[in-house]
Scaffold this motif. Structure first.
Motif, mmCIF file in Angstrom:
data_model
loop_
_atom_site.group_PDB
_atom_site.id
_atom_site.type_symbol
_atom_site.label_atom_id
_atom_site.label_comp_id
_atom_site.label_asym_id
_atom_site.label_seq_id
_atom_site.Cartn_x
_atom_site.Cartn_y
_atom_site.Cartn_z
ATOM 1 N N GLU A 50 5.291 37.784 8.499
ATOM 2 C CA GLU A 50 6.114 38.704 9.290
ATOM 3 C C GLU A 50 6.080 38.369 10.773
ATOM 4 O O GLU A 50 6.992 38.736 11.509
ATOM 5 C CB GLU A 50 5.640 40.142 9.072
ATOM 6 C CG GLU A 50 5.910 40.668 7.673
ATOM 7 C CD GLU A 50 5.537 42.130 7.531
ATOM 8 O OE1 GLU A 50 5.223 42.758 8.566
ATOM 9 O OE2 GLU A 50 5.563 42.643 6.410
ATOM 10 N N SER A 110 2.660 39.652 5.335
ATOM 11 C CA SER A 110 2.958 38.835 4.157
ATOM 12 C C SER A 110 4.403 38.378 4.183
ATOM 13 O O SER A 110 5.301 39.137 4.549
ATOM 14 C CB SER A 110 2.692 39.640 2.880
ATOM 15 O OG SER A 110 3.481 40.812 2.855
ATOM 16 N N GLY A 111 4.626 37.136 3.793
ATOM 17 C CA GLY A 111 5.968 36.599 3.685
ATOM 18 C C GLY A 111 6.476 36.682 2.257
ATOM 19 O O GLY A 111 5.961 37.442 1.427
ATOM 20 N N ASP A 112 7.482 35.894 1.971
ATOM 21 C CA ASP A 112 8.071 35.867 0.626
ATOM 22 C C ASP A 112 8.669 34.485 0.424
ATOM 23 O O ASP A 112 9.765 34.188 0.903
ATOM 24 C CB ASP A 112 9.138 36.958 0.484
ATOM 25 C CG ASP A 112 9.638 37.087 -0.951
ATOM 26 O OD1 ASP A 112 9.192 36.305 -1.817
ATOM 27 O OD2 ASP A 112 10.458 37.977 -1.209
ATOM 28 N N ALA A 114 9.884 33.298 -2.162
ATOM 29 C CA ALA A 114 11.093 33.348 -2.994
ATOM 30 C C ALA A 114 12.355 33.537 -2.164
ATOM 31 O O ALA A 114 13.455 33.212 -2.620
ATOM 32 C CB ALA A 114 10.970 34.465 -4.024
ATOM 33 N N ALA A 115 12.211 34.086 -0.971
ATOM 34 C CA ALA A 115 13.372 34.258 -0.074
ATOM 35 C C ALA A 115 13.617 32.933 0.638
ATOM 36 O O ALA A 115 13.264 32.732 1.799
ATOM 37 C CB ALA A 115 13.110 35.382 0.927
ATOM 38 N N GLU A 116 14.250 32.004 -0.058
ATOM 39 C CA GLU A 116 14.409 30.631 0.433
ATOM 40 C C GLU A 116 15.876 30.239 0.452
ATOM 41 O O GLU A 116 16.652 30.610 -0.427
ATOM 42 C CB GLU A 116 13.632 29.659 -0.455
ATOM 43 C CG GLU A 116 13.678 28.217 0.001
ATOM 44 C CD GLU A 116 12.849 27.285 -0.866
ATOM 45 O OE1 GLU A 116 12.645 26.131 -0.482
ATOM 46 O OE2 GLU A 116 12.414 27.729 -1.947
ATOM 47 N N PHE A 161 14.954 37.979 2.895
ATOM 48 C CA PHE A 161 13.640 38.630 2.860
ATOM 49 C C PHE A 161 13.774 40.137 3.027
ATOM 50 O O PHE A 161 13.182 40.930 2.279
ATOM 51 C CB PHE A 161 12.792 38.012 3.976
ATOM 52 C CG PHE A 161 11.431 38.629 4.138
ATOM 53 C CD1 PHE A 161 10.496 38.576 3.127
ATOM 54 C CD2 PHE A 161 11.080 39.253 5.333
ATOM 55 C CE1 PHE A 161 9.237 39.135 3.282
ATOM 56 C CE2 PHE A 161 9.832 39.808 5.497
ATOM 57 C CZ PHE A 161 8.897 39.750 4.475
ATOM 58 N N ARG A 164 15.452 41.852 -0.071
ATOM 59 C CA ARG A 164 14.539 42.046 -1.196
ATOM 60 C C ARG A 164 13.594 43.221 -0.929
ATOM 61 O O ARG A 164 13.309 44.022 -1.828
ATOM 62 C CB ARG A 164 13.741 40.764 -1.442
ATOM 63 C CG ARG A 164 14.584 39.599 -1.936
ATOM 64 C CD ARG A 164 13.845 38.277 -1.814
ATOM 65 N NE ARG A 164 12.694 38.219 -2.695
ATOM 66 C CZ ARG A 164 12.734 37.792 -3.954
ATOM 67 N NH1 ARG A 164 13.871 37.391 -4.482
ATOM 68 N NH2 ARG A 164 11.641 37.745 -4.691
ATOM 69 N N ARG A 165 13.139 43.354 0.291
ATOM 70 C CA ARG A 165 12.260 44.479 0.620
ATOM 71 C C ARG A 165 13.005 45.804 0.576
ATOM 72 O O ARG A 165 12.476 46.815 0.107
ATOM 73 C CB ARG A 165 11.648 44.264 2.007
ATOM 74 C CG ARG A 165 10.496 43.288 2.005
ATOM 75 C CD ARG A 165 9.668 43.458 3.246
ATOM 76 N NE ARG A 165 8.355 42.864 3.092
ATOM 77 C CZ ARG A 165 7.408 42.920 4.017
ATOM 78 N NH1 ARG A 165 7.642 43.558 5.146
ATOM 79 N NH2 ARG A 165 6.239 42.370 3.816
ATOM 80 N N ARG A 168 13.287 46.978 -2.926
ATOM 81 C CA ARG A 168 12.049 47.592 -3.425
ATOM 82 C C ARG A 168 11.865 48.998 -2.867
ATOM 83 O O ARG A 168 11.408 49.909 -3.575
ATOM 84 C CB ARG A 168 10.845 46.713 -3.062
ATOM 85 C CG ARG A 168 10.767 45.411 -3.833
ATOM 86 C CD ARG A 168 9.394 44.794 -3.745
ATOM 87 N NE ARG A 168 9.061 44.380 -2.394
ATOM 88 C CZ ARG A 168 9.270 43.159 -1.933
ATOM 89 N NH1 ARG A 168 9.830 42.233 -2.708
ATOM 90 N NH2 ARG A 168 8.937 42.828 -0.704
#
Length: 293
Positions: A50, A110-112, A114-116, A161, A164-165, A168
């Motif tokens: 982050e 924390s990153g992600d 999968a967010a690529e 990113f 996706r957050r 959730r």
């Protein structure tokens, strides 16, 4: 009266067009040495954290500072952004692992992975610059063009990113809304409700500080010749539309958190009023018992 005028004495000087917008000059970029020699290579953008302290990184040759760009050692290039995005050009698996290890010591949150965002860069001096199918075509793999591509890809992966957050956070709020719709009360415990409200407030803060998605990159002010490439990349990655969709989600999450807080406050005040009434009733009963007993 003689109205004859000698045509040789008539001189007509056209008025120059000085109004803004009639003549637009496109500045040509001076030639710059390519930083990647291959005619075709891969670009990938990931969210590693982050927040990244890019100035604290050491052990890499710095190519540029806005955005921060370094050489990885074996032909790879990386652009790093303070909001946690990293864009890799022509990087091997070993170079990527070494860079991520260094970043882990100077990052928070924390990153992600999968967010690529992934793209193939094609270099051709005679090609029109911009997205074309699975490729991003550029005339020269110089520092300025790679910086511009990194800006757009970093913003795109940051939006992925946040999307996706936000999804959730919506999943967490749906059961609470269902409880209110069915019987007007929450089935969750107060601690769980407060945690849900906290997650929504964090989501609001993250979306508010989403790295200036709609801001124009600083390097375009000094290099207006790249404006066309940036406009085509920005349109291909749909940065404006995705940012607007996130704003709408932000508004919905904000209203949901306000509703939860107000509902919790109402239930708390109702319980407090009930407790005060019971205390008054007990005190009255004790007073009557002491008076007549």
């Amino acid at each position: 009266m003689d109205s004859h005028v000698d045509r040789k004495q008539i001189r007509w000087n056209p008025r120059p067009r000085t109004r803004a917008g009639l003549h637009l000059k496109t500045e040509k970029l001076p030639y710059q040495r390519p930083v990647i020699a291959q005619p075709q290579f891969t670009a990938s953008a990931i969210m590693v954290a982050e927040r990244v302290d890019v100035r604290a990184l050491s052990g890499f040759e710095i190519i540029a500072k806005s955005p921060f760009m370094v050489k990885l050692g074996e032909g790879g290039i990386a652009a790093l952004f303070r909001y946690g995005a990293v864009v890799l050009f022509n990087a091997s698996a070993e170079e990527k692992a070494r860079l991520l290890g260094k970043i882990a010591m100077h990052s928070s949150g924390s990153g992600d992975i999968a967010a690529e965002e992934v793209a193939m860069i094609h270099v051709g001096p005679d090609d029109e610059e911009g997205p074309s199918g699975q490729f991003i075509k550029i005339k020269n793999a110089d520092r300025l063009r790679l910086q511009l591509i990194a800006e757009v890809m970093a913003k795109a992966t940051m939006l992925s990113f946040q999307e996706r957050r936000a999804a959730r956070d919506f999943d967490r709020s749906e059961p609470l809304a269902r409880d209110l719709a069915e019987d007007g009360r929450f089935s969750a415990k107060p601690a769980e409700l407060l945690k849900a409200v906290g997650n929504m407030l964090l989501a609001e803060n993250r979306l508010n500080g989403r790295a200036g998605v709609l801001d124009r990159p600083d390097l375009l002010w000094d290099n207006p010749g790249l404006s066309g490439l940036y406009a085509r990349l920005e349109g291909d990655y749909e940065l404006h539309d995705r940012a607007a969709a996130l704003d709408r989600k932000l508004t919905t999450l904000s209203h949901t958190s306000e509703t939860l807080v107000e509902t919790m406050r109402y239930h708390s005040s109702h319980r407090l009023e009930t407790a005060i009434f019971l205390l008054i009733f007990v005190e009255l009963c004790l007073g009557l018992y002491g008076h007549f007993g």
